[in-house]
Design a protein around this motif. Structure first.
Motif, mmCIF file in Angstrom:
data_model
loop_
_atom_site.group_PDB
_atom_site.id
_atom_site.type_symbol
_atom_site.label_atom_id
_atom_site.label_comp_id
_atom_site.label_asym_id
_atom_site.label_seq_id
_atom_site.Cartn_x
_atom_site.Cartn_y
_atom_site.Cartn_z
ATOM 1 N N LEU A 45 42.898 40.427 28.761
ATOM 2 C CA LEU A 45 44.058 40.792 29.559
ATOM 3 C C LEU A 45 43.898 42.230 30.033
ATOM 4 C CD1 LEU A 45 47.683 39.756 28.935
ATOM 5 C CD2 LEU A 45 47.196 42.160 29.435
ATOM 6 N N GLU A 46 43.811 42.399 31.344
ATOM 7 C CA GLU A 46 43.602 43.715 31.935
ATOM 8 C C GLU A 46 44.911 44.239 32.496
ATOM 9 O OE1 GLU A 46 40.891 45.919 35.407
ATOM 10 O OE2 GLU A 46 40.410 43.889 34.728
ATOM 11 N N VAL A 47 45.300 45.419 32.041
ATOM 12 C CA VAL A 47 46.518 46.066 32.514
ATOM 13 C C VAL A 47 46.116 47.265 33.371
ATOM 14 C CG1 VAL A 47 48.671 47.206 31.872
ATOM 15 C CG2 VAL A 47 47.761 45.355 30.444
ATOM 16 N N VAL A 48 46.503 47.238 34.631
ATOM 17 C CA VAL A 48 46.239 48.367 35.520
ATOM 18 C C VAL A 48 47.197 49.489 35.150
ATOM 19 C CG1 VAL A 48 46.231 49.168 37.916
ATOM 20 C CG2 VAL A 48 45.381 46.881 37.355
ATOM 21 N N THR A 49 46.662 50.655 34.826
ATOM 22 C CA THR A 49 47.481 51.750 34.310
ATOM 23 C C THR A 49 48.136 52.574 35.410
ATOM 24 O OG1 THR A 49 45.446 53.076 34.152
ATOM 25 C CG2 THR A 49 46.177 51.934 32.160
ATOM 26 N N GLN A 60 48.494 43.699 49.219
ATOM 27 C CA GLN A 60 47.036 43.713 49.344
ATOM 28 C C GLN A 60 46.363 43.263 48.048
ATOM 29 O OE1 GLN A 60 45.403 47.538 50.547
ATOM 30 N NE2 GLN A 60 43.465 47.096 49.496
ATOM 31 N N LEU A 61 46.854 43.752 46.916
ATOM 32 C CA LEU A 61 46.271 43.393 45.629
ATOM 33 C C LEU A 61 46.512 41.918 45.298
ATOM 34 C CD1 LEU A 61 47.240 46.586 43.609
ATOM 35 C CD2 LEU A 61 44.951 45.936 44.378
ATOM 36 N N GLU A 62 47.678 41.401 45.668
ATOM 37 C CA GLU A 62 47.961 39.985 45.439
ATOM 38 C C GLU A 62 47.035 39.109 46.274
ATOM 39 O OE1 GLU A 62 52.114 39.784 46.349
ATOM 40 O OE2 GLU A 62 52.701 39.937 44.233
ATOM 41 N N THR A 63 46.809 39.492 47.525
ATOM 42 C CA THR A 63 45.905 38.735 48.398
ATOM 43 C C THR A 63 44.483 38.757 47.859
ATOM 44 O OG1 THR A 63 47.284 39.246 50.333
ATOM 45 C CG2 THR A 63 45.003 38.556 50.749
ATOM 46 N N GLU A 64 44.048 39.930 47.403
ATOM 47 C CA GLU A 64 42.705 40.073 46.856
ATOM 48 C C GLU A 64 42.528 39.239 45.595
ATOM 49 O OE1 GLU A 64 40.032 43.966 46.564
ATOM 50 O OE2 GLU A 64 41.495 43.869 44.937
ATOM 51 N N LEU A 89 50.372 45.924 37.095
ATOM 52 C CA LEU A 89 49.595 44.764 37.533
ATOM 53 C C LEU A 89 48.750 44.262 36.370
ATOM 54 C CD1 LEU A 89 48.580 42.874 39.764
ATOM 55 C CD2 LEU A 89 46.982 44.672 40.452
ATOM 56 N N VAL A 90 48.749 42.949 36.166
ATOM 57 C CA VAL A 90 48.067 42.340 35.035
ATOM 58 C C VAL A 90 47.114 41.248 35.533
ATOM 59 C CG1 VAL A 90 48.352 41.030 32.889
ATOM 60 C CG2 VAL A 90 50.034 42.782 33.523
ATOM 61 N N TYR A 91 45.880 41.281 35.027
ATOM 62 C CA TYR A 91 44.897 40.228 35.299
ATOM 63 C C TYR A 91 44.543 39.556 33.971
ATOM 64 C CZ TYR A 91 44.132 42.850 39.643
ATOM 65 O OH TYR A 91 44.298 43.515 40.840
ATOM 66 N N VAL A 92 44.430 38.245 33.988
ATOM 67 C CA VAL A 92 44.032 37.491 32.805
ATOM 68 C C VAL A 92 42.733 36.775 33.124
ATOM 69 C CG1 VAL A 92 44.672 35.723 31.126
ATOM 70 C CG2 VAL A 92 46.459 37.156 32.179
ATOM 71 N N LYS A 161 28.074 40.828 32.118
ATOM 72 C CA LYS A 161 29.333 40.622 32.809
ATOM 73 C C LYS A 161 29.698 41.936 33.489
ATOM 74 C CE LYS A 161 30.438 36.393 31.310
ATOM 75 N NZ LYS A 161 30.566 35.212 32.217
ATOM 76 N N ILE A 162 30.220 41.846 34.701
ATOM 77 C CA ILE A 162 30.626 43.034 35.447
ATOM 78 C C ILE A 162 32.146 43.057 35.494
ATOM 79 C CG2 ILE A 162 30.397 44.324 37.598
ATOM 80 C CD1 ILE A 162 27.907 42.560 38.156
ATOM 81 N N LEU A 163 32.742 44.154 35.026
ATOM 82 C CA LEU A 163 34.186 44.251 34.885
ATOM 83 C C LEU A 163 34.816 45.059 36.015
ATOM 84 C CD1 LEU A 163 34.353 45.093 31.065
ATOM 85 C CD2 LEU A 163 34.129 42.849 32.159
ATOM 86 N N HIS A 164 36.135 44.969 36.107
ATOM 87 C CA HIS A 164 36.967 45.807 36.973
ATOM 88 C C HIS A 164 36.651 45.640 38.460
ATOM 89 C CE1 HIS A 164 38.501 47.645 33.340
ATOM 90 N NE2 HIS A 164 37.295 48.023 32.990
ATOM 91 N N TRP A 165 36.544 44.395 38.890
ATOM 92 C CA TRP A 165 36.364 44.135 40.325
ATOM 93 C C TRP A 165 37.656 44.381 41.105
ATOM 94 C CZ3 TRP A 165 31.912 43.062 42.880
ATOM 95 C CH2 TRP A 165 30.801 42.682 42.120
ATOM 96 N N LEU A 166 38.787 44.138 40.461
ATOM 97 C CA LEU A 166 40.067 44.159 41.153
ATOM 98 C C LEU A 166 40.903 45.341 40.700
ATOM 99 C CD1 LEU A 166 40.853 40.349 40.714
ATOM 100 C CD2 LEU A 166 39.761 41.460 42.676
ATOM 101 N N GLY A 167 42.032 45.538 41.368
ATOM 102 C CA GLY A 167 42.944 46.590 40.959
ATOM 103 C C GLY A 167 42.885 47.793 41.875
ATOM 104 N N VAL A 168 43.420 48.892 41.385
ATOM 105 C CA VAL A 168 43.519 50.123 42.172
ATOM 106 C C VAL A 168 42.186 50.860 42.142
ATOM 107 C CG1 VAL A 168 44.745 52.308 42.423
ATOM 108 C CG2 VAL A 168 45.967 50.268 41.620
#
Length: 292
Positions: A45-49, A60-64, A89-92, A161-168
């Protein structure tokens, strides 16, 4: 934070000390181990800080993220769900275990050339998959590459594995934040000066990451002599490739991930053929990351 439920479905896993289990931390996000409450399924679970208060950025982030859910690639954690908790913003995603490439090199030293080429091949293949969905990585560096535990692939080590593709996207430069300052050492000139990130920018960051994996330090490309001096034992074709990937001018770098992947595969085949008749090379065994 300890007992918090996200998206009404996911609860953070706790270590023996009662604190959430962190899997990875970046300048703009933290990834925790968590479980789906109803099924017990383990997830990351990734939490954008960075608070998301701008409606345009939110859209934009929702579309991405909606596009990212269509990506199924072995080197990219599968996105299961995303959403907002207030301004957070949260990614699972699918869970993962392992060490960052930077931690691995810090503990054990630089990687052999075949391993570096295998990492590069997996990254380039990922860049091709995400480019199809118009997604670019804004901070490709050794802190965002995980050497995962995969016993079946030890003969082809390392799997990543490559992390943090999405977010700010992080704002890189002279910030005084050690994580941001370190990420900036792997960013292209156009990203640092104009916040432009396209495929050539990602290729620059990959070249910087490859150099780090080979020599154990971030790149210093102030003079072309640096590459030849610090990579004197690498084949000339590898030195030439890294010099092209690290060109300050994005138009002079490789532009096509598919063509770059083919060239990297050719290099790997030649290197492995050359080493096959030499000394037997042992591949390191990944040790499970401690989480408590």
């Amino acid at each position: 934070m300890e007992n918090r439920v996200f998206l009404n479905r996911y609860r953070l896993s706790l270590a023996r000390n009662g604190l959430p289990v962190e899997l990875n931390r970046a300048p703009t996000a933290v990834i925790y181990r968590a479980q789906e409450i109803e099924t017990g399924r383990e997830v990351a679970l990734e939490v954008v800080t960075t608070p998301i208060t701008n409606p345009g950025l939110r859209q934009q982030l929702e579309t991405e993220a909606a596009a990212a859910r269509e990506i199924s690639h072995i080197n990219i954690p599968k996105l299961y769900e995303f959403g907002f908790e207030g301004d957070e913003l949260v990614y699972v995603t699918e869970p993962f275990e392992g060490h960052t490439a930077s931690a691995w090199v810090g503990a054990r030293g630089p990687l052999p050339l075949p391993a570096v080429l295998r990492v590069a091949l997996q990254v380039v293949d990922s860049l091709g998959a995400t480019a199809f969905h118009h997604i670019v990585h804004h901070s490709l560096n050794p802190d965002n590459i995980i050497f995962v535990e995969d016993e079946a692939s030890q003969s082809n080590w390392p799997s990543i594995k490559i992390l943090h593709w999405l977010g700010v996207a992080p704002i890189l430069g002279e910030t005084g934040d050690p994580r941001l300052d370190n990420a900036a050492r792997f960013a292209s000139p156009e990203q640092l000066h104009a916040n432009i990130v396209e495929v050539p920018s990602e290729i620059y960051s990959l070249g910087a990451t490859m150099l780090f994996l080979l020599i154990g330090a971030p790149p210093d490309v102030a003079a072309s002599a640096t590459l030849s001096t610090r990579l004197s034992e690498a084949p000339k074709v590898i030195r030439h490739l890294l010099a092209k990937m690290l060109q300050p001018d994005p138009d002079r770098r490789p532009q096509d991930p598919v063509a770059l992947a083919a060239f990297l595969q050719t290099c790997l085949t030649r290197v492995e053929r050359r080493e096959k008749g030499g000394r037997q090379v042992g591949f390191p065994v990944l040790v499970k990351a401690r989480t408590s």
